[in-house]
Design a protein around this motif. Structure first.
Motif, short mmCIF file in Angstrom:
data_model
loop_
_atom_site.label_atom_id
_atom_site.label_comp_id
_atom_site.label_asym_id
_atom_site.label_seq_id
_atom_site.Cartn_x
_atom_site.Cartn_y
_atom_site.Cartn_z
N UNK A 330 0.84 -1.21 0.00
CA UNK A 330 0.00 0.00 0.00
C UNK A 330 0.87 1.25 0.00
N UNK A 331 1.94 1.25 0.77
CA UNK A 331 2.85 2.39 0.80
C UNK A 331 3.49 2.61 -0.57
N UNK A 332 3.89 1.51 -1.21
CA UNK A 332 4.51 1.62 -2.52
C UNK A 332 3.52 2.14 -3.56
N UNK A 333 2.27 1.73 -3.45
CA UNK A 333 1.26 2.19 -4.40
C UNK A 333 0.97 3.68 -4.22
N UNK A 334 0.99 4.14 -2.96
CA UNK A 334 0.80 5.57 -2.71
C UNK A 334 1.96 6.37 -3.30
N UNK A 335 3.18 5.89 -3.08
CA UNK A 335 4.35 6.57 -3.66
C UNK A 335 4.29 6.55 -5.18
N UNK A 336 3.82 5.44 -5.72
CA UNK A 336 3.72 5.31 -7.17
C UNK A 336 2.71 6.30 -7.74
N UNK A 337 1.59 6.45 -7.03
CA UNK A 337 0.56 7.39 -7.49
C UNK A 337 1.10 8.82 -7.48
N UNK A 338 1.83 9.19 -6.43
CA UNK A 338 2.40 10.53 -6.34
C UNK A 338 3.46 10.73 -7.42
N UNK A 339 4.25 9.70 -7.66
CA UNK A 339 5.29 9.78 -8.69
C UNK A 339 4.65 9.98 -10.07
N UNK A 340 3.54 9.28 -10.30
CA UNK A 340 2.86 9.42 -11.59
C UNK A 340 2.23 10.80 -11.73
N UNK A 341 1.70 11.34 -10.62
CA UNK A 341 1.11 12.69 -10.67
C UNK A 341 2.17 13.73 -11.04
N UNK A 342 3.35 13.61 -10.42
CA UNK A 342 4.42 14.55 -10.72
C UNK A 342 4.88 14.42 -12.17
N UNK A 343 4.89 13.21 -12.65
CA UNK A 343 5.28 12.99 -14.05
C UNK A 343 4.27 13.63 -14.99
N UNK A 344 2.99 13.52 -14.67
CA UNK A 344 1.95 14.12 -15.51
C UNK A 344 2.10 15.64 -15.53
N UNK A 345 2.43 16.23 -14.37
CA UNK A 345 2.62 17.68 -14.31
C UNK A 345 3.80 18.09 -15.18
N UNK A 346 4.89 17.35 -15.09
CA UNK A 346 6.06 17.65 -15.91
C UNK A 346 5.74 17.57 -17.40
N UNK A 347 4.97 16.55 -17.77
CA UNK A 347 4.60 16.39 -19.18
C UNK A 347 3.75 17.55 -19.67
N UNK A 348 2.81 18.01 -18.82
CA UNK A 348 1.96 19.14 -19.22
C UNK A 348 2.78 20.40 -19.44
N UNK A 349 3.75 20.63 -18.55
CA UNK A 349 4.60 21.81 -18.70
C UNK A 349 5.42 21.74 -19.98
N UNK A 350 5.90 20.56 -20.31
CA UNK A 350 6.68 20.39 -21.54
C UNK A 350 5.82 20.68 -22.77
N UNK A 351 4.59 20.15 -22.76
CA UNK A 351 3.71 20.35 -23.91
C UNK A 351 3.31 21.82 -24.06
N UNK A 352 3.14 22.52 -22.94
CA UNK A 352 2.77 23.93 -23.00
C UNK A 352 3.86 24.76 -23.67
N UNK A 353 5.12 24.37 -23.45
CA UNK A 353 6.24 25.12 -24.04
C UNK A 353 6.35 24.90 -25.54
N UNK A 354 5.69 23.85 -26.03
CA UNK A 354 5.76 23.57 -27.46
C UNK A 354 4.84 24.48 -28.27
N UNK A 355 3.89 25.14 -27.61
CA UNK A 355 2.91 25.97 -28.34
C UNK A 355 3.00 27.42 -27.90
#
Length: 355
Positions: A330-355
Motif C-alpha cells: 500500500x505504501x509503494x502504491x501511494x508513492x507510485x501514485x504521487x510519482x505518476x502525478x508529478x510525471x503528468x505535471x512535468x509532461x503538461x509543462x513540456x507540452x505547453x512550451x511547445x505551443x
C-alpha cells in the motif's frame, strides 16, 4: 633426451644449477636442437641465449601457472618488434598442460629458472600460430564490441585484423622471444580460474563468491558485490549448459542461481540502474513464477523507469502472493501514485512550451 612430436630434443648444457631443497639438477641450455627422426640429421629449431641468470630452480608440472613478460621480434634485418607485454598492461599468464595454441612457449618457459631472462630464436615451423595468439592477446585489451571474430573464412577474406600480423601470416619467418620469468606457482598455490575447475570445485567457488558478495554488500561496496554475484552467476550458467532443461540437475542449479540474481538486482536498484533490475528479476520469474522478492524488486524497477502500470501490477502481485505484505505494498502504491502525478505535471509543462 626428450621426445616432442616425433622429434627428440637434445639439450646441450652450458650451466648447471642444483636446487638443494629438492636435490634437483637442472640444465640451462644455450642451444636446443631438434633431431629429425626421419632424416636422422640435427636441425637447430630453437636457440637460447641467457641474458640474466635465474635465482631459483622450480619444478614444473601440468597445472603450473607461469607469469612472464615477453618481447617478440622478427628475425629480419631490422629486428622488427611485434609485441611487448609491458606495453599491454600486464604480463602473460600461462597454465601448463592446457593445450595452449603456441606449444613452443610451454617448452621454452620450462627450460628457465625463476627471474631468469633469456632470448629464444625459434624456427618459423614452431611459431605458425603466433599471429593468432598475438591477435587474441591484443583483442583482450579492447572493449568487447570492438573485437573482431577470426575464423578461417574471415582470415582468407579480410585478414587477421592487424597489418603486421597479416604480413607475418602471409610470410612466415623465424621469431625471437625475449622472456623474463616473473613467478611460477604450483596448482596448489593459486586460485584457479573457472575453466580450470571441476564441477564440484565450481560449486564450491559459487558458495564462496556469494559469501564475498554478501560481505561486500554489507560494507556498502556495491562494485565488489556486483562483481562477485556476476562471476558466480556465470559459473552456474556454464554448469546449466551441461544439463537438459527442466531435469532435476538443471532445476537444482537454477535454484542456486535465483538468490544470486536477486542480490545482483538489489545492488542495481541501489545504483538506480532500473532496466538491469527489471531484466534480472524477470529472469528469476522464469525459474520461480511466484517469487515475491522478484515481483517486488521488479516493481521498484518499473517505478524507477516510469513504467507505472507494470509497477502497479507487480506490487499487486506481491500482495496476492503474501497478504502479510499488504501494508508495504500500500505504501509503494501511494508513492507510485504521487510519482505518476508529478510525471503528468512535468509532461503538461513540456507540452505547453511547445505551443
Amino acid at each position: 633426451l626428450r621426445c616432442v612430436r616425433a622429434r627428440v630434443c637434445v639439450s646441450i648444457p652450458s650451466v648447471r644449477k642444483i636446487d638443494s631443497k629438492h636435490d634437483t639438477i637442472r640444465c640451462h641450455c644455450l642451444h636446443l636442437r631438434w633431431l629429425s627422426a626421419a632424416m636422422g640429421e640435427c636441425v637447430p629449431k630453437i636457440v637460447k641465449n641467457i641474458l640474466h641468470a635465474g635465482t631459483k630452480v622450480v619444478p614444473f608440472r601440468d597445472g603450473t601457472k607461469v607469469k612472464f613478460h615477453y618481447q617478440t621480434h622478427k628475425c629480419d634485418a631490422a629486428h622488427t618488434l611485434i609485441d611487448d607485454s609491458r606495453t599491454q598492461g600486464k604480463p602473460m599468464e600461462l597454465v601448463l598442460g592446457k593445450k595452449f595454441k603456441l606449444d613452443v612457449w610451454e617448452s621454452i618457459v620450462q627450460d628457465m629458472a625463476l627471474h631468469e631472462v633469456a632470448r629464444f630464436r625459434c624456427d618459423k615451423s614452431l611459431v605458425v600460430q603466433y599471429p593468432f595468439v598475438s591477435k587474441t592477446i591484443r583483442d583482450a585489451q579492447k572493449p568487447r564490441e570492438e573485437r573482431k571474430h577470426c575464423c578461417g573464412m574471415t582470415v582468407q577474406n579480410e585478414g587477421i585484423g592487424y597489418r603486421d600480423l597479416d604480413e607475418l601470416f602471409a610470410n612466415p619467418q623465424d621469431l625471437e622471444f625475449t622472456i623474463e620469468i616473473l613467478s611460477v606457482e604450483s596448482p596448489e598455490e593459486y586460485e584457479k580460474e573457472s575453466w580450470q575447475l571441476s564441477d564440484d570445485e565450481k560449486l564450491q567457488r559459487v558458495g564462496k563468491l556469494r559469501q564475498q558478495g554478501n560481505a561486500a554488500y554489507q560494507a556498502h561496496d556495491l562494485a565488489t558485490a556486483l562483481e562477485a554475484y556476476s562471476y558466480a552467476t556465470g559459473i552456474i550458467e556454464q554448469l546449466m549448459l551441461k544439463e537438459k532443461p527442466d531435469e532435476p540437475e538443471w532445476v537444482e542449479l537454477a535454484q542456486m542461481k535465483i538468490p544470486l540474481l536477486l542480490n545482483y538486482s538489489q545492488c542495481k536498484l541501489l545504483e538506480k540502474d532500473y532496466y538491469a533490475v527489471i531484466e534480472h528479476c524477470t529472469e528469476v520469474l522464469k525459474y520461480d513464477k511466484d517469487c515475491v522478492k522478484a515481483y517486488f524488486r521488479r516493481g521498484k524497477g518499473h517505478a524507477g523507469a516510469w513504467n507505472f502500470d507494470r509497477a502497479r501490477a507487480d506490487f499487486q502481485r506481491v500482495a496476492e502472493l503474501d497478504p502479510a505484505l499488504q501494508p508495504l505494498v500500500s505504501k509503494e502504491l501511494v508513492k507510485l501514485q504521487e510519482q505518476q502525478r508529478l510525471r503528468d505535471v512535468e509532461d503538461k509543462l513540456k507540452y505547453q512550451k511547445l505551443f
